[in-house]
Design a protein around this motif. Structure first.
Motif, PDB file in Angstrom:
ATOM      1  N   GLY A 310       0.832  -1.204   0.000  1.00 41.18           N
ATOM      2  CA  GLY A 310       0.000   0.000   0.000  1.00 41.18           C
ATOM      3  C   GLY A 310       0.856   1.238   0.000  1.00 41.18           C
ATOM      4  N   VAL A 311       0.537   2.195  -0.863  1.00 40.72           N
ATOM      5  CA  VAL A 311       1.325   3.431  -0.921  1.00 40.72           C
ATOM      6  C   VAL A 311       1.270   4.126   0.427  1.00 40.72           C
ATOM      7  CG1 VAL A 311       0.956   3.726  -3.399  1.00 40.72           C
ATOM      8  CG2 VAL A 311      -0.637   4.799  -1.775  1.00 40.72           C
ATOM      9  N   THR A 312       2.201   5.046   0.662  1.00 37.63           N
ATOM     10  CA  THR A 312       2.230   5.763   1.936  1.00 37.63           C
ATOM     11  C   THR A 312       0.900   6.477   2.167  1.00 37.63           C
ATOM     12  OG1 THR A 312       3.259   7.638   0.821  1.00 37.63           O
ATOM     13  CG2 THR A 312       4.726   6.084   1.917  1.00 37.63           C
ATOM     14  N   SER A 313       0.408   6.410   3.400  1.00 38.19           N
ATOM     15  CA  SER A 313      -0.851   7.050   3.807  1.00 38.19           C
ATOM     16  C   SER A 313      -2.073   6.463   3.096  1.00 38.19           C
ATOM     17  CB  SER A 313      -0.794   8.573   3.570  1.00 38.19           C
ATOM     18  OG  SER A 313      -1.854   9.224   4.219  1.00 38.19           O
ATOM     19  N   SER A 314      -2.012   5.161   2.772  1.00 37.22           N
ATOM     20  CA  SER A 314      -3.150   4.519   2.103  1.00 37.22           C
ATOM     21  C   SER A 314      -4.138   3.916   3.101  1.00 37.22           C
ATOM     22  CB  SER A 314      -2.649   3.421   1.146  1.00 37.22           C
ATOM     23  OG  SER A 314      -1.874   2.463   1.840  1.00 37.22           O
ATOM     24  N   GLY A 315      -3.821   3.985   4.392  1.00 39.62           N
ATOM     25  CA  GLY A 315      -4.751   3.470   5.403  1.00 39.62           C
ATOM     26  C   GLY A 315      -4.503   2.017   5.772  1.00 39.62           C
ATOM     27  N   LEU A 447       2.422  -9.024   5.874  1.00 42.64           N
ATOM     28  CA  LEU A 447       3.582  -8.145   5.740  1.00 42.64           C
ATOM     29  C   LEU A 447       3.133  -6.890   5.002  1.00 42.64           C
ATOM     30  CD1 LEU A 447       6.088 -10.839   4.362  1.00 42.64           C
ATOM     31  CD2 LEU A 447       5.453 -10.432   6.732  1.00 42.64           C
ATOM     32  N   GLY A 448       3.414  -5.731   5.570  1.00 39.62           N
ATOM     33  CA  GLY A 448       2.935  -4.493   4.960  1.00 39.62           C
ATOM     34  C   GLY A 448       4.058  -3.522   4.661  1.00 39.62           C
ATOM     35  N   SER A 449       3.978  -2.843   3.511  1.00 37.80           N
ATOM     36  CA  SER A 449       4.964  -1.823   3.172  1.00 37.80           C
ATOM     37  C   SER A 449       4.532  -1.070   1.929  1.00 37.80           C
ATOM     38  CB  SER A 449       6.331  -2.463   2.926  1.00 37.80           C
ATOM     39  OG  SER A 449       7.271  -1.491   2.531  1.00 37.80           O
ATOM     40  N   ALA A 450       4.971   0.190   1.843  1.00 39.28           N
ATOM     41  CA  ALA A 450       4.794   0.954   0.602  1.00 39.28           C
ATOM     42  C   ALA A 450       5.899   0.616  -0.387  1.00 39.28           C
ATOM     43  CB  ALA A 450       4.805   2.451   0.913  1.00 39.28           C
ATOM     44  N   THR A 451       7.008   0.082   0.144  1.00 39.46           N
ATOM     45  CA  THR A 451       8.159  -0.282  -0.696  1.00 39.46           C
ATOM     46  C   THR A 451       8.654  -1.654  -0.261  1.00 39.46           C
ATOM     47  OG1 THR A 451       9.584   0.882   0.879  1.00 39.46           O
ATOM     48  CG2 THR A 451       8.889   2.109  -1.086  1.00 39.46           C
ATOM     49  N   SER A 471      -3.426   1.222  -3.960  1.00 38.72           N
ATOM     50  CA  SER A 471      -2.685   2.135  -4.841  1.00 38.72           C
ATOM     51  C   SER A 471      -3.062   3.604  -4.653  1.00 38.72           C
ATOM     52  CB  SER A 471      -2.907   1.738  -6.300  1.00 38.72           C
ATOM     53  OG  SER A 471      -4.296   1.711  -6.598  1.00 38.72           O
ATOM     54  N   GLU A 472      -4.017   3.902  -3.771  1.00 39.14           N
ATOM     55  CA  GLU A 472      -4.440   5.289  -3.558  1.00 39.14           C
ATOM     56  C   GLU A 472      -4.327   5.663  -2.095  1.00 39.14           C
ATOM     57  OE1 GLU A 472      -8.370   5.897  -4.988  1.00 39.14           O
ATOM     58  OE2 GLU A 472      -7.922   5.288  -7.051  1.00 39.14           O
ATOM     59  N   ARG A 473      -4.056   6.938  -1.861  1.00 38.46           N
ATOM     60  CA  ARG A 473      -4.003   7.438  -0.494  1.00 38.46           C
ATOM     61  C   ARG A 473      -5.406   7.535   0.109  1.00 38.46           C
ATOM     62  NH1 ARG A 473       0.444  12.182   0.660  1.00 38.46           N
ATOM     63  NH2 ARG A 473       2.113  10.725   1.221  1.00 38.46           N
ATOM     64  N   TYR A 474      -5.462   7.394   1.429  1.00 45.76           N
ATOM     65  CA  TYR A 474      -6.733   7.461   2.149  1.00 45.76           C
ATOM     66  C   TYR A 474      -7.363   8.841   1.972  1.00 45.76           C
ATOM     67  CZ  TYR A 474     -10.027   7.130   6.051  1.00 45.76           C
ATOM     68  OH  TYR A 474     -11.181   7.102   6.822  1.00 45.76           O
ATOM     69  N   GLY A 475      -8.680   8.838   1.715  1.00 41.30           N
ATOM     70  CA  GLY A 475      -9.415  10.097   1.590  1.00 41.30           C
ATOM     71  C   GLY A 475      -9.168  10.834   0.293  1.00 41.30           C
ATOM     72  N   GLY A 476      -8.584  10.159  -0.700  1.00 41.38           N
ATOM     73  CA  GLY A 476      -8.349  10.783  -1.993  1.00 41.38           C
ATOM     74  C   GLY A 476      -7.236  11.807  -1.996  1.00 41.38           C
ATOM     75  N   PHE A 672      15.832   3.740  -3.073  1.00 41.41           N
ATOM     76  CA  PHE A 672      14.443   3.936  -3.485  1.00 41.41           C
ATOM     77  C   PHE A 672      13.520   3.868  -2.269  1.00 41.41           C
ATOM     78  CE2 PHE A 672      10.255   2.494  -4.716  1.00 41.41           C
ATOM     79  CZ  PHE A 672       9.960   3.285  -5.819  1.00 41.41           C
ATOM     80  N   GLN A 673      13.736   2.863  -1.419  1.00 40.15           N
ATOM     81  CA  GLN A 673      12.876   2.706  -0.241  1.00 40.15           C
ATOM     82  C   GLN A 673      12.956   3.925   0.672  1.00 40.15           C
ATOM     83  OE1 GLN A 673      14.538  -0.989   1.112  1.00 40.15           O
ATOM     84  NE2 GLN A 673      13.021  -2.252   0.063  1.00 40.15           N
ATOM     85  N   LEU A 674      14.161   4.384   0.964  1.00 37.29           N
ATOM     86  CA  LEU A 674      14.314   5.519   1.873  1.00 37.29           C
ATOM     87  C   LEU A 674      13.699   6.785   1.289  1.00 37.29           C
ATOM     88  CD1 LEU A 674      17.944   4.955   3.210  1.00 37.29           C
ATOM     89  CD2 LEU A 674      15.861   4.984   4.582  1.00 37.29           C
ATOM     90  N   MET A 675      13.975   7.053   0.008  1.00 37.26           N
ATOM     91  CA  MET A 675      13.439   8.275  -0.608  1.00 37.26           C
ATOM     92  C   MET A 675      11.925   8.225  -0.740  1.00 37.26           C
ATOM     93  SD  MET A 675      16.238   9.607  -3.408  1.00 37.26           S
ATOM     94  CE  MET A 675      16.883   8.091  -4.085  1.00 37.26           C
ATOM     95  N   GLU A 676      11.383   7.076  -1.125  1.00 40.48           N
ATOM     96  CA  GLU A 676       9.925   6.947  -1.265  1.00 40.48           C
ATOM     97  C   GLU A 676       9.243   7.026   0.099  1.00 40.48           C
ATOM     98  OE1 GLU A 676       6.299   6.539  -3.274  1.00 40.48           O
ATOM     99  OE2 GLU A 676       8.315   7.020  -4.012  1.00 40.48           O
ATOM    100  N   GLN A 677       9.867   6.398   1.107  1.00 41.65           N
ATOM    101  CA  GLN A 677       9.275   6.412   2.450  1.00 41.65           C
ATOM    102  C   GLN A 677       9.275   7.819   3.050  1.00 41.65           C
ATOM    103  OE1 GLN A 677       7.780   4.159   4.415  1.00 41.65           O
ATOM    104  NE2 GLN A 677       7.980   2.373   3.092  1.00 41.65           N
ATOM    105  N   VAL A 678      10.410   8.536   2.954  1.00 38.09           N
ATOM    106  CA  VAL A 678      10.440   9.877   3.535  1.00 38.09           C
ATOM    107  C   VAL A 678       9.543  10.824   2.735  1.00 38.09           C
ATOM    108  CG1 VAL A 678      12.448  10.855   2.318  1.00 38.09           C
ATOM    109  CG2 VAL A 678      11.977  11.539   4.665  1.00 38.09           C
ATOM    110  N   SER A 679       9.401  10.573   1.431  1.00 33.52           N
ATOM    111  CA  SER A 679       8.471  11.372   0.621  1.00 33.52           C
ATOM    112  C   SER A 679       7.042  11.211   1.122  1.00 33.52           C
ATOM    113  CB  SER A 679       8.548  10.946  -0.852  1.00 33.52           C
ATOM    114  OG  SER A 679       9.835  11.132  -1.366  1.00 33.52           O
ATOM    115  N   GLY A 680       6.745  10.008   1.591  1.00 38.89           N
ATOM    116  CA  GLY A 680       5.395   9.720   2.082  1.00 38.89           C
ATOM    117  C   GLY A 680       5.010  10.446   3.341  1.00 38.89           C
ATOM    118  N   ARG A 681       5.971  11.140   3.992  1.00 35.81           N
ATOM    119  CA  ARG A 681       5.632  11.924   5.190  1.00 35.81           C
ATOM    120  C   ARG A 681       4.965  13.237   4.809  1.00 35.81           C
ATOM    121  NH1 ARG A 681       4.968   7.962   6.874  1.00 35.81           N
ATOM    122  NH2 ARG A 681       6.139   6.859   5.284  1.00 35.81           N
ATOM    123  N   ALA A 682       5.061  13.653   3.523  1.00 38.93           N
ATOM    124  CA  ALA A 682       4.556  14.968   3.098  1.00 38.93           C
ATOM    125  C   ALA A 682       3.116  14.882   2.612  1.00 38.93           C
ATOM    126  CB  ALA A 682       5.442  15.521   1.984  1.00 38.93           C
ATOM    127  N   GLY A 683       2.312  15.860   3.017  1.00 41.84           N
ATOM    128  CA  GLY A 683       0.951  16.011   2.499  1.00 41.84           C
ATOM    129  C   GLY A 683       0.037  14.849   2.787  1.00 41.84           C
TER     130      GLY A 683
END
Length: 826
Positions: A310-315, A447-451, A471-476, A672-683
């Protein structure tokens, strides 16, 4: 009745193969049980506690079998499933059962040091009641309060003194120091309650009238008793009562002597209790979450692990909470594994909101006594079925807790390298062990992860796991915008301010103007990565390790991050006497200082190993950030993992190139994992977030995939390379390290060992080679990498490696060489 003789197999927490045989004293025949801890003599003078793994009447094939000294526990502290699990770990990770026991049991449950005896507090000297030897020992203890076993042996002139010491312990003449210092001690608190006489209202009114006239301070204590919740049926803590009344113990003692209060001690838990505030049924899953939830159950029905991509913040957490509730409703235990202690604080608060004191926490920041309490509570579930700590949240070590009926294991951020134990053995991966433990308990595992790790995603693609995608963030909410800042252009145009490009500086200022927050990621701690002479290029090196020293400005010292060695900052170059010594590179400490100069109005905090050494420091820093008492959080990879803050709108990755250029076949995957994961903290809530990646390689394939948030394309690009060069997931790896203080002896030992292995593994053996850091703590290191095709018989290969290691260890020239095996190294 026939007198039977029993022998026990004892696991001792030492790195040697197998168990040790001890004879059970006849008086303990009806007491000993498999899983109990027993005190035994090991060698001539060592007293240790071990675990009884087997009891039989079969006489062991050895002479002079020693007796068990005593049994510590009334009931077993380890169950049969654990022993089975431990044996699997030994076989797979090529380690010893004693090493697994050492890793599993909390320190407070282990006694292992040379014993010292001391006179018991209950002993009263009566010379006529003592034997000659007993009198000699007591006399020596009056001169010297503590004696080791070897000292006792010298005093009486005999080597075998354990029977005499055991007799003196039984007579309560002496006690052993281990029992005093290292054994788990329950915590007791003083409580205050009303006596039966003063539970009637009339008697209380009389008391109050009397105290109003004669003893006002005592009246305040009585009134405070009722204010803090005390009554005829409810007692209160003495410490809370005295604090509320601002009184001392003498006032409470006077009321006790009057017969008003009854003061007593009661066993209490060191762990805080919480009440559930919200029902799980209040969670409403979105359409996408509901589909994923149903697909997860399809995987559970087939009894295969589920990978939730699940992508970051997908619930994902909401789905986990629903699954936990199902396991609780079925009366089973739950294990929720997290890679980072910092991450546990946020998840604990979320889970306790729904499950209250059903949730227990287990990780290294808890004290030994607290961990023993959790251990015992998990162990007692089989007998009591108590819901307290039915759900355990913990780091990798919690996989070794004594579960009796696991129904669900959740491995969150399953890709994270923190799940892998590096040193000492057993060098296990908690993610992989979760799959094995779930199978032993008949439990579900997710097992859960965005990456996801490439190994897990490969297993899902090949049908060993069930793949479920969100594949989508929670709440659109939209995925954050990724902006690449080309540092070549920034440098050429002279726009750099300290280590910040103009794009990041503008984004930070705009974010702060909008009253939002920022996370900056730099995967190096310290102030400067190294000092370097501008004339001769001298760099200060650690005296114990082959690595440069890192400058820490707060302590104004150079520090080695491998052994902890420190040295003062030189005023001049010791090689050429030049004063042109400059700082090169930057760490989180430098970033924090530069921010205070660049944006002085911003409130900055730092989250790295240096700022989180105390027990509650993680929580304090994150709470401040959550409450918007901090504007900018600077950190190492601690800030990349699962943190959820509503107001974070900008994330900055300050040095992407250092990750991409690391000499390791997993470097691109981790980057890739570190950059994608830290990116997921935004917005994560509200408006769209923004991520700025500072790099000198803006067209690098990894960065291009991060911009697109395209994990699948990145995976498909990397797999042919992994297959071509025989790396996981197509091959398994076993890393063997040899260490010695003598450089030449290590080289000879490595060459001899490789000559043993080369005919067996041929081209699938690499080395011996020096690693990137070739000496640590004065030990030179050489390593050998063995690649094993997944289609090979792994057990047979490991048996061959064990045999060759045994042959090598028996070579007299290399007995001082340390050899360690790491299966599935990370």
């Amino acid at each position: 009745m026939e007198r039977k003789t029993y022998f026990a197999s004892i696991i001792l927490p030492i790195p040697v193969p197998g168990t040790f045989s001890y004879r059970v004293p006849f008086e303990l025949n009806d007491v000993v049980k498999v899983g109990q801890r027993a005190v035994v003599q090991f060698g001539k003078s060592k007293i240790m506690s071990g675990l009884i793994s087997d009891i039989s009447e079969q006489v062991p094939d050895c002479e002079n079998v020693k007796y068990i000294t005593d049994v510590i526990d009334e009931f077993p502290v380890v169950n049969q499933v654990q022993f089975k699990f431990w044996n699997w770990i030994c076989d797979y990770y090529l380690c010893h059962i004693g090493e697994v026991m050492q890793a599993a049991l909390p320190s407070a449950m282990k006694l292992s040091s040379e014993s010292k005896i001391m006179i018991s507090e209950d002993f009263e000297l009566d010379a006529q009641a003592l034997s000659d030897f007993e009198y000699l020992i007591v006399e020596a203890l009056q001169i010297q309060p503590k004696l080791t076993i070897s000292e006792v042996s010298k005093i009486i002139g005999y080597k075998k003194v354990m029977p005499l010491i055991k007799t003196m312990i039984d007579k309560k003449i002496i006690v052993m120091e281990e029992e005093l210092d290292q054994k788990f001690k329950a915590k007791y608190e003083r409580f205050v309650g009303l006596t039966a006489e003063y539970r009637a209202d009339e008697k209380l009114h009389e008391l109050m009238d009397d105290l109003t006239k004669r003893a006002y301070k005592q009246l305040e204590v009585v009134m405070s008793f009722f204010v803090i919740g005390g009554n005829a049926d409810n007692d209160v803590l003495a410490s809370e009562l005295l604090k509320k009344a601002k009184a001392n113990t003498s006032v409470l003692k006077a009321l006790t002597e009057k017969g008003v209060f009854n003061v007593y001690e009661k066993k209490v838990s060191r762990l805080k209790n919480f009440k559930a505030l919200t029902d799980v049924s209040s969670i409403e899953l979105t359409e996408k979450q509901q589909i994923a939830f149903e697909e997860i159950h399809l995987g559970f029905e087939k009894k295969i692990p589920v990978l939730l991509h699940g992508v970051t913040s997908s619930g994902k957490t909401e789905i986990y909470i629903k699954l936990i509730q199902e396991a609780i409703d079925n009366g089973r235990q739950v294990l929720y594994l997290l890679p980072e202690i910092a991450l546990t604080e946020q998840i604990i608060n979320r889970l306790k909101k729904y499950f209250g004191d059903k949730v227990g926490v287990y990780h290294s920041r808890y004290s030994d006594m607290e961990r023993v309490e959790i251990w015992n509570q998990v162990l007692d579930f089989e007998k009591t079925k108590s819901s307290k700590y039915q759900v355990i949240i913990g780091s990798r070590s919690s996989i070794l807790l004594p579960f009796s009926d696991l129904g669900l294991i959740i491995v969150d951020e399953e890709h994270d390298a923190s799940f892998k134990q590096i040193d000492p053995a057993p060098r296990y991966n908690a993610r992989d062990l979760a799959v094995i433990l779930a199978k032993m308990h008949g439990a579900d595992v997710i097992l859960g992860s965005a990456t996801p790790s490439f190994e897990s995603y490969f297993n899902a693609r090949t049908g060993r796991f069930r793949l479920v995608t969100l594949s989508e963030r929670y709440g659109g909410v939209e995925m954050p915008e990724i902006v690449v800042d080309d540092m070549r252009v920034e440098r050429w145009r002279k726009l750099l301010q300290a280590n910040f490009g103009s794009v990041l500086v503008d984004a930070m200022k705009n974010t702060l103007e909008d009253k939002n927050q920022i996370i900056l990621f730099q995967n190096r701690r310290g102030f400067s990565l190294r000092l370097e002479c501008g004339v001769c290029n001298w760099v200060p090196q650690c005296i114990n390790c082959d690595v440069s020293m890192t400058y820490h400005k707060a302590q104004n010292v150079l520090k080695c991050h491998y052994c902890g060695y420190t040295m003062s900052v030189p005023a001049e170059c010791p090689s050429c006497r030049s004063t042109d010594v400059k700082m090169k590179g930057f760490g989180t400490e430098r970033v924090e200082e530069d921010l205070n100069i660049l944006i002085p109005e911003a409130r900055c905090a730092r989250l790295d190993l240096d700022t989180t050494r105390s027990k509650n420091s993680y929580q304090f820093i994150l709470e401040q950030f959550k409450n918007q008492e901090t504007d900018i959080l600077v950190g190492t990879q601690m800030v990349t993992k699962g943190l959820d803050f509503d107001r974070v709108k900008t994330v900055g990755i300050l040095d992407a190139d250092s990750m991409l250029s690391f000499p390791d076949f997993r470097a691109f995957e981790r980057s890739f994992q570190l950059m994608e994961q830290v990116s997921g903290r935004a917005g994560r809530k509200g408006g769209k977030g923004k991520v700025i990646i500072q790099t000198f390689q803006p067209t690098h394939p990894v960065i291009l995939n991060v911009i697109r948030h395209d994990y699948v394309k990145f995976y498909e690009e990397q797999m042919p390379i992994r297959r071509q060069f025989c790396y996981p997931p197509y091959f398994r790896l076993i890393l063997i390290k040899l260490k010695h203080v003598d450089y030449e002896k290590l080289n000879k030992a490595a060459d001899v060992f490789v000559k043993q292995l080369r005919p067996i593994f041929r081209q699938n053996l690499l080395g011996p080679e020096y690693p990137v850091v070739s000496r640590i703590k004065n030990q030179y290191i050489k390593q050998i990498l063995i690649k094993i095709d997944r289609s090979s018989n792994t057990l047979k290969v490991k048996e061959i490696i064990k045999e060759q290691i045994d042959v090598f260890k028996h070579l007299p020239d290399f007995k001082s060489v340390t050899l360690s095996v790491d299966v599935d190294p990370i």
